[in-house]
Design a protein around this motif. Structure first.
Motif, PDB file in Angstrom:
ATOM      1  N   PHE A   1       0.566  -1.004  -0.168  1.00 41.26           N
ATOM      2  CA  PHE A   1      -0.006   0.272   0.195  1.00 41.26           C
ATOM      3  C   PHE A   1       0.752   1.259   0.113  1.00 41.26           C
ATOM      4  O   PHE A   1       1.835   1.602   1.035  1.00 41.26           O
TER       5      PHE A   1
ATOM      6  N   ALA B   1      -6.299  -7.031  -3.615  1.00 39.70           N
ATOM      7  CA  ALA B   1      -7.164  -7.719  -3.402  1.00 39.70           C
ATOM      8  C   ALA B   1      -7.875  -9.035  -5.050  1.00 39.70           C
ATOM      9  O   ALA B   1      -8.042  -9.868  -3.774  1.00 39.70           O
TER      10      ALA B   1
ATOM     11  N   PRO C   1     -10.726  -0.160   1.576  1.00 34.92           N
ATOM     12  CA  PRO C   1     -10.904  -0.738   0.593  1.00 34.92           C
ATOM     13  C   PRO C   1     -11.308  -2.444  -0.352  1.00 34.92           C
ATOM     14  O   PRO C   1     -11.163  -2.967  -1.333  1.00 34.92           O
ATOM     15  N   ILE C   2     -10.042  -3.229   0.395  1.00 30.56           N
ATOM     16  CA  ILE C   2     -10.079  -4.445  -0.153  1.00 30.56           C
ATOM     17  C   ILE C   2     -10.968  -4.912   0.336  1.00 30.56           C
ATOM     18  O   ILE C   2     -11.697  -6.404  -0.389  1.00 30.56           O
TER      19      ILE C   2
ATOM     20  N   ARG D   1      -5.800   3.321  -6.104  1.00 23.99           N
ATOM     21  CA  ARG D   1      -6.557   2.605  -6.807  1.00 23.99           C
ATOM     22  C   ARG D   1      -6.324   0.868  -7.330  1.00 23.99           C
ATOM     23  O   ARG D   1      -6.423  -0.080  -7.462  1.00 23.99           O
TER      24      ARG D   1
ATOM     25  N   THR E   1      -6.111   0.015   5.663  1.00 19.15           N
ATOM     26  CA  THR E   1      -6.135  -0.108   4.890  1.00 19.15           C
ATOM     27  C   THR E   1      -6.805  -1.419   4.148  1.00 19.15           C
ATOM     28  O   THR E   1      -7.223  -1.836   2.523  1.00 19.15           O
TER      29      THR E   1
ATOM     30  N   ARG F   1     -13.745  -4.440  -2.269  1.00 14.01           N
ATOM     31  CA  ARG F   1     -13.674  -5.518  -3.716  1.00 14.01           C
ATOM     32  C   ARG F   1     -13.934  -7.019  -3.360  1.00 14.01           C
ATOM     33  O   ARG F   1     -14.491  -7.150  -3.971  1.00 14.01           O
TER      34      ARG F   1
ATOM     35  N   SER G   1      -3.200   0.136  -6.176  1.00 11.55           N
ATOM     36  CA  SER G   1      -2.640  -0.928  -5.751  1.00 11.55           C
ATOM     37  C   SER G   1      -3.377  -1.979  -5.066  1.00 11.55           C
ATOM     38  O   SER G   1      -3.644  -2.755  -4.333  1.00 11.55           O
ATOM     39  N   HIS G   2      -5.081  -0.892  -4.620  1.00 13.79           N
ATOM     40  CA  HIS G   2      -6.281  -1.989  -3.719  1.00 13.79           C
ATOM     41  C   HIS G   2      -6.516  -3.011  -4.888  1.00 13.79           C
ATOM     42  O   HIS G   2      -6.668  -3.529  -4.144  1.00 13.79           O
ATOM     43  N   ASP G   3      -6.677  -2.185  -6.165  1.00 13.76           N
ATOM     44  CA  ASP G   3      -7.166  -3.590  -7.331  1.00 13.76           C
ATOM     45  C   ASP G   3      -6.501  -4.958  -7.064  1.00 13.76           C
ATOM     46  O   ASP G   3      -6.269  -5.975  -6.531  1.00 13.76           O
TER      47      ASP G   3
END
Length: 276
Positions: A112, A129, A158-159, A122, A155, A162, A124-126
């Protein structure tokens, strides 16, 4: 949990006592959390020293993890660890104190980046996940570590979003928010029954206006904001207090924000409480 001293080596002097407490916990359907025992040599030798003081801090920090959180970590074969620059994994260090079995788990490091670029965040979150869901597709559960409470500037959120959107299941375990831990460290209540509490992220562009709101103001992850806030509060310098790295070996407590010099730890929380 047991805090104990004895005149013999701890494994000999406290072993039977610990076993008795464990049995009592099983009989009473209580959760046994562990023991911290140090030998007291007597003969006028001082008992407390820097090492023992730090051991007590580490033991107490491990107890902050909720019982449900520890239970879930033990049950999951894979543990996801957020990595946000540097090599130190604070959440993992704390988890190891409370759940030694973490050493036997497969670790999934999720990157992250500490940036404000929304497109990069976004991405990094994608990616994080997707890595979690790849493990879930093998039929294994994943426990994702988070500092404080996972619903607050974490953190994890957002995971989780998704994963749920993709049709998987996720269960959120509440934790101890940093500002509650800081208030306890400062031995103070956050506010009064008739006053509100405002939670403000560090770097928030409207912090000057936010500080004018009635009630208690909590500035989270505010290591870079201490000098700025002190300047805004120069007419009441003792209204604000700050704790950096609360509960960690690097903990710093500032009773007077005007005395803070330079940039402090990213994990710094400022409490500004209105009286009355």
């Amino acid at each position: 949990a047991i805090l104990s001293t004895c005149g013999y080596p701890p494994e000999k002097g406290a072993g039977l006592w610990e076993e008795g407490v464990k049995r009592w916990c099983r009989y009473g359907e209580l959760e046994y959390l562990g023991i911290l025992c140090r030998r007291d040599w007597g003969r006028g030798e001082p008992f407390l020293n820097e090492e023992r003081e730090q051991a007590a801090r580490d033991f107490a920090r491990a107890l902050w993890m909720t019982l449900r959180g520890a239970e879930v970590i033990r049950a999951c074969p894979v543990v996801a660890v957020p990595v946000s620059g540097g090599e130190r994994l604070v959440a993992l260090e704390i988890a190891r104190q409370a759940v030694p079995e973490v050493a036997e788990k497969e670790l999934l490091r999720l990157d992250f980046p500490m940036v404000h670029d929304r497109a990069r965040l976004r991405q990094s979150h994608d990616q994080a996940a997707a890595r979690v869901m790849a493990v879930l597709d093998t039929g294994r559960d994943v426990a994702m570590l988070s500092l404080g409470d996972p619903s607050l500037y974490a953190t994890y959120s957002p995971i989780q979003e998704r994963v749920l959107t993709a049709g998987y299941q996720a269960v959120t375990i509440p934790g101890v928010p940093s500002f509650c831990a800081v208030a306890a460290r400062l031995n103070m209540s956050l506010t009064r029954p008739h006053l509100p509490v405002h939670i403000i992220p560090g770097g928030y562009p409207g912090v000057e206006e936010a500080l004018k709101a009635p009630g208690t103001k909590v500035l989270m992850k505010a290591g870079k904001e201490a000098a700025r806030v002190a300047g805004l509060l120069r007419d009441r310098p003792h209204a604000a207090r700050m704790v950096s790295d609360c509960g960690l070996p690097t903990e710093e407590v500032w009773e007077d924000l005007s005395r803070v010099e330079g940039q402090r730890s990213y994990f710094s929380t400022i409490l500004i409480r209105e009286e009355g």
